[in-house]
Design a protein around this motif. Sequence first.
Motif: not given
Length: 323
Positions: A132-155
């Motif tokens: 459950q947690q890994p699948v949720t984590g995978l979905a969160a990764w897709v969300f972060i990649s598309i929505k981009r609430p933060f990016k590499i270098g952000d604090r």
Amino acid sequence: MVNFNKKWEIMLLGFFIVVLVIAVLSWYFRELIGIIKSVEEPQYYYIYTDIGRLIANVLAVFIVYYVLRRVLILSITRVGGSKADIKMLLGFIKPIFILIATLLVINQFYPIESLLVAAGAFSGLFLGWSLQQPVTGLAAWVFISIKRPFKIGDRIFLPGLNIIGDVIEVGVFHTVLNQVGGTVGSEEASGRIVLIPNAIFFSTTIINYTRSEEKPYILDEVVVRLTFDSNLKEAERILINAAKEVTKDIIEKTGLNPYVRAELWNYGVLMRLRYNTLAKDRVRISHEITRKIVEEFQKNDKVDFAIPYTYSYRAGLKIKKLK
């Protein structure tokens, strides 16, 4: 440290080597058993084949493990990996081969097809619950990649975890941060690496200090405590001039000037100097402003820092008697 993509490439190469070696050994021992069957008497044939198959299977597993182990060690060393990387990968692979060898031995004495069917059904339920947690984590990764609430270098600041950090890497299951603070009492990068499970980002607040690359500024303040008899206008002038001198480049880009807000305090007056600062450099800028303020206060007899004072009635009586 070895790149995660290189690790997957090494593991994929090892998998193909395992398949190839198993296929070659299977063909060889099948031919060998055929020869034994043609020359031996029927009553000994089954004994020979069972023993031969058992030895062949276990031997094949250990040969494949040894070959894969050597390939991994050479490959990881060649790409600049450490001994810790090698140890972790071998620690992952070794139990798998031990399990395979154990199953092959059991299969020679007891058919494990029915056992595997039951184990497969149970494993399906177990995996469905545990993933459950890994699948949720995978979905969160897709969300972060598309929505981009933060990016590499952000604090970013995660209030639920009380962690501030600079984003180093956004992986499939984890986001890697360079922790800010933690080992020190201010907001400076400590170099301590923190892995945050991506699944957490669905249930926690994310505060991004540097969401906009064009405006990576936040409002900060330096608090100064003054005595009641200090000249407040003089103090305000000193505070604003110190902030303007240190943050002149930021003022030119933002068009926002420092300002002061005052309030009464038990032992004097609180002067809050507020100014725009760089989110990732606020500690240094605050230090420079504070140093300039102290230097100017030491030169000026119109302003003075307030210190806590506790009045004692008995001590006051003693002072009066001495006078």
